[in-house]
Design an enzyme around this catalytic site. Structure first.
Site, PDB file in Angstrom:
ATOM      1  CG  LEU A  14      -1.810  -1.220   1.406  1.00 38.99           C
ATOM      2  CD1 LEU A  14      -2.832  -0.968   2.508  1.00 38.99           C
ATOM      3  CD2 LEU A  14      -2.502  -1.601   0.104  1.00 38.99           C
ATOM      4  CB  ALA A  15       2.742   2.865  -2.002  1.00 41.08           C
ATOM      5  CB  ALA A  16      -2.694   4.998  -2.523  1.00 39.12           C
ATOM      6  NE  ARG A  21       1.358  12.996   9.709  1.00 40.54           N
ATOM      7  CZ  ARG A  21       1.291  11.903  10.488  1.00 40.54           C
ATOM      8  NH1 ARG A  21       1.816  11.919  11.692  1.00 40.54           N
ATOM      9  NH2 ARG A  21       0.728  10.803  10.010  1.00 40.54           N
ATOM     10  CE  LYS A  28       4.709   8.105   3.939  1.00 38.98           C
ATOM     11  NZ  LYS A  28       3.816   7.992   5.129  1.00 38.98           N
ATOM     12  CD  GLU A 164      -7.779   1.044  12.699  1.00 41.10           C
ATOM     13  OE1 GLU A 164      -6.953   1.948  12.536  1.00 41.10           O
ATOM     14  OE2 GLU A 164      -7.451  -0.167  12.767  1.00 41.10           O
ATOM     15  NE  ARG A 342      35.057  17.360 -11.336  1.00 38.47           N
ATOM     16  CZ  ARG A 342      35.364  18.225 -12.308  1.00 38.47           C
ATOM     17  NH1 ARG A 342      36.449  18.985 -12.210  1.00 38.47           N
ATOM     18  NH2 ARG A 342      34.602  18.308 -13.376  1.00 38.47           N
TER      19      ARG A 342
HETATM   20  C1  UD1 Z   1      -3.577   1.340   9.747  1.00 39.95           C
HETATM   21  C2  UD1 Z   1      -4.432   0.272  10.419  1.00 39.95           C
HETATM   22  C3  UD1 Z   1      -4.101   0.242  11.912  1.00 39.95           C
HETATM   23  C4  UD1 Z   1      -2.626   0.001  12.116  1.00 39.95           C
HETATM   24  C5  UD1 Z   1      -1.815   1.029  11.358  1.00 39.95           C
HETATM   25  C6  UD1 Z   1      -0.344   0.678  11.408  1.00 39.95           C
HETATM   26  C7  UD1 Z   1      -6.477   0.233   9.144  1.00 39.95           C
HETATM   27  C8  UD1 Z   1      -7.905   0.614   9.087  1.00 39.95           C
HETATM   28  N1  UD1 Z   1      -5.831   0.587  10.211  1.00 39.95           N
HETATM   29  O1  UD1 Z   1      -3.888   2.591  10.317  1.00 39.95           O
HETATM   30  O2  UD1 Z   1      -4.851  -0.797  12.536  1.00 39.95           O
HETATM   31  O3  UD1 Z   1      -2.315   0.060  13.501  1.00 39.95           O
HETATM   32  O4  UD1 Z   1      -2.214   1.049   9.976  1.00 39.95           O
HETATM   33  O5  UD1 Z   1       0.406   1.677  10.831  1.00 39.95           O
HETATM   34  O6  UD1 Z   1      -5.981  -0.395   8.234  1.00 39.95           O
HETATM   35  N2  UD1 Z   1      -3.165   3.740   2.404  1.00 39.95           N
HETATM   36  C9  UD1 Z   1      -3.531   3.710   1.092  1.00 39.95           C
HETATM   37  N3  UD1 Z   1      -4.791   4.065   0.755  1.00 39.95           N
HETATM   38  C10 UD1 Z   1      -5.692   4.443   1.679  1.00 39.95           C
HETATM   39  C11 UD1 Z   1      -5.313   4.478   3.026  1.00 39.95           C
HETATM   40  C12 UD1 Z   1      -4.033   4.100   3.365  1.00 39.95           C
HETATM   41  O7  UD1 Z   1      -2.734   3.363   0.213  1.00 39.95           O
HETATM   42  O8  UD1 Z   1      -6.846   4.754   1.284  1.00 39.95           O
HETATM   43  C13 UD1 Z   1      -1.796   3.345   2.758  1.00 39.95           C
HETATM   44  C14 UD1 Z   1      -1.008   4.513   3.293  1.00 39.95           C
HETATM   45  O9  UD1 Z   1      -0.248   5.121   2.269  1.00 39.95           O
HETATM   46  C15 UD1 Z   1      -0.106   3.855   4.306  1.00 39.95           C
HETATM   47  C16 UD1 Z   1      -0.893   2.649   4.763  1.00 39.95           C
HETATM   48  O10 UD1 Z   1      -1.870   2.415   3.787  1.00 39.95           O
HETATM   49  O11 UD1 Z   1       1.104   3.381   3.735  1.00 39.95           O
HETATM   50  C17 UD1 Z   1      -1.508   2.844   6.126  1.00 39.95           C
HETATM   51  O12 UD1 Z   1      -2.333   3.950   6.120  1.00 39.95           O
HETATM   52  P1  UD1 Z   1      -2.415   4.897   7.388  1.00 39.95           P
HETATM   53  O13 UD1 Z   1      -3.487   5.900   7.141  1.00 39.95           O
HETATM   54  O14 UD1 Z   1      -1.086   5.353   7.766  1.00 39.95           O
HETATM   55  O15 UD1 Z   1      -2.822   3.874   8.522  1.00 39.95           O
HETATM   56  P2  UD1 Z   1      -4.101   3.900   9.405  1.00 39.95           P
HETATM   57  O16 UD1 Z   1      -5.279   3.725   8.530  1.00 39.95           O
HETATM   58  O17 UD1 Z   1      -4.063   5.074  10.262  1.00 39.95           O
END
Ligand code: UD1
Ligand code: MG
Length: 485
Positions: A14-16, A21, A28, A164, A342
């Site tokens: 997951l990298a969307a 910050r 990032k 959560e 160089r």
């Molecule tokens: C999520 C977990 C939480 C866990 C935490 C660990 C869920 C609902 N919660 O929290 O239980 O403790 O990770 O870090 O899954 N991302 C997407 N698309 C989205 C949302 C997120 O690609 O629509 C990616 C983000 O870029 C990130 C990762 O998923 O790399 C986690 O997203 P983030 O919002 O940081 O985590 P939480 O949802 O807060």
């Protein structure tokens, strides 16, 4: 299908997310830890599972992320999540290219650079050992704020649900076991679980974490693997965390090399990229950075205060207070202090590039010395030659760069300028202070400077009454005195 031993059907990274910050125009995921992007670390960890399919879900700044992936990991498939509607939605997007894939799907994040491939392999092993539908990675934290909490079944064995932070009851908020966000799913359970998700929660998002409750509802196994090493579960959200992660990653790399026989005097000021190669019995002195594809052979000493980027250093060489890029330093050679090498610099075995010397695109032969205050650019210098103090190779005529060749066992006197294109043959001399514009043949001495002329009595006639005049008078009297004796 020739499935590789231990491999999984798919990994979805997951990298969307927006990475707001970081306050950066660069995604990032392209920021670096130990010289590699966060995403590159994620891909390496995933590759340890030898997945049949590796999918990265991109969204924010996707062009940058896609271009980067095409460069570093062409085997990766990308898929786009248009709106960041939660981790459940992100994994739905990630499964789109894996429509009929069965077996194990690992889900991980693009921004957890310390997560290792071994941890993922262990997680898959635990998944298989338990016959799980879902296995998740967890950690126990002193301060679990912000993370999803692990709610266990009454017997403490299986995981009942992940709740959560924003949905926690006060009692649930007390739970210190947290969800790292890294899972192994059986593909069919994951697909059905994702179908069942709703946005009926505090954030109005589709939570991937709700697939746990779904699997338990079907009576399937869900276990967690608790990781002692909390760094591996930590993400990077801002530049303070980025620096902390770099520091910790570096500490681990330094320790790895120390255990393999490298002396590292000051781990706090020694910075290593993940990509460097350092042999046993190398010594790294304080303030040393080794970057890119740098390799150091045994017995070499590097530093203090030296940065080497894509540099190959031979056995037993010493490199002191030097900045070098794309250079090769031969065995037993000596570089610095205060040298700048160089790209395209090659120094032969036993050679020397000394103090305040700059080189570029220069092949300098074995046992040749460029000891002090020189510039050598676009040049080939043979073996056993001496380039005197202050010699300059004038490689640029204002329009074009030209080459200079100096042969074997030649001697270029101090402060000479070799105006390219020009050749000084094997066994030739150039007198100090010469501006050489024509080729010098074997065995010749080139002198290209004004002949010296001394004007007697000049000080007396032009500087009478000065201390200089007095000193001259005293010196003459003394020498006359000596003569008279
Ligand atoms: C999520 C977990 C939480 C866990 C935490 C660990 C869920 C609902 N919660 O929290 O239980 O403790 O990770 O870090 O899954 N991302 C997407 N698309 C989205 C949302 C997120 O690609 O629509 C990616 C983000 O870029 C990130 C990762 O998923 O790399 C986690 O997203 P983030 O919002 O940081 O985590 P939480 O949802 O807060
Ligand atoms: Mg979120």
């Amino acid at each position: 299908m020739g499935e590789r031993a231990g491999s999984v059907a798919g990994v979805v990274v997951l990298a969307a997310g927006a990475g707001t910050r970081m306050k950066s125009s660069t995604s990032k995921l392209l920021h670096q830890v130990a010289g590699r992007s966060l995403l590159s670390h994620a891909v390496s960890a995933a590759d340890a599972l030898t997945p049949e399919n590796l999918v990265v879900v991109v969204g924010h700044q996707r062009e940058q992320v896609e271009d980067h992936l095409a460069e570093i990991a062409p085997h990766v498939v990308t898929t786009v999540q248009e709106n960041q509607n939660g981790t459940g939605d992100a994994v739905r997007c990630g499964l789109a290219p894996l429509r009929d894939v069965q077996g194990e799907i690992v889900v991980t994040y693009g921004d957890v650079p310390l997560l290792t491939g071994e941890t993922l392999v262990d997680l898959v092993s635990a998944h298989r050992a338990h016959g799980d539908a879902v296995t998740l990675l967890t950690a126990v934290l002193d301060n679990p704020t912000g993370y999803g909490r692990i709610v266990r079944e009454a017997d403490g064995d299986q995981v009942a649900a992940i709740v959560e932070q924003k949905d926690c009851s006060p009692e649930q908020a007390e739970i210190t076991e947290i969800n790292a966000g890294i899972y192994v799913f059986q593909a069919d359970v994951l697909r059905d679980g994702l179908e069942s998700l709703t946005t009926d929660n505090a954030q109005g998002e589709l939570y991937l974490t709700d697939v746990v409750k779904f699997a338990r509802g079907r009576g399937l196994n869900v276990h967690s693997m608790v990781l002692e090493d909390r760094w591996q579960t930590e993400g990077v959200n801002d530049r303070v965390q980025l620096a902390a992660m770099n520091r910790e990653y570096n500490r681990r790399l330094v320790e790895k090399f120390q255990r393999a026989g490298v002396t590292i005097v000051d781990p706090a000021t020694t910075w290593l990229h993940d990509t460097v190669d350092i042999a046993p019995d190398v010594t790294l002195l304080p303030g040393t950075s080794l970057e890119g594809a740098t390799s150091i052979a045994t017995g070499a000493t590097i530093g203090p205060d030296t940065t080497l980027v894509d540099v190959e250093v031979g056995e037993g060489a010493t490199v002191v207070r030097t900045h070098a890029l794309l250079a090769v330093i031969g065995a037993g050679a000596s570089v610095g202090p205060f040298a700048y090498l160089r790209p395209g610099t090659q120094l032969g075995a036993g050679g020397k590039i000394g103090t305040f010397v700059e080189t570029k695109n220069a092949q300098i032969g074995a046992d040749t010395k460029v000891s002090h205050l020189s510039y050598v650019g676009d040049a080939t210098v043979g073996e056993g030659t001496n380039i005197g103090a202050g010699v300059i190779v004038a490689n640029y005529d204002g329009v074009e760069k030209n080459r200079t060749v100096v042969g074997n066992h030649s001697f270029v006197g101090s402060d000479a300028v070799l105006v390219a294109p020009v050749t000084v043959a094997d066994g030739a001399y150039v007198a100090a202070g010469s501006a050489v514009t024509e080729d010098v043949g074997p065995g010749e001495l080139a002198i290209a400077r004004g002949r010296q002329r001394n004007i007697p009595g000049w000080v007396e006639s032009r500087r009478a009454g000065t201390k200089t005049h007095q000193a001259a008078n005293d010196a003459s009297a003394n020498s006359e005195g000596t003569h008279l004796q």
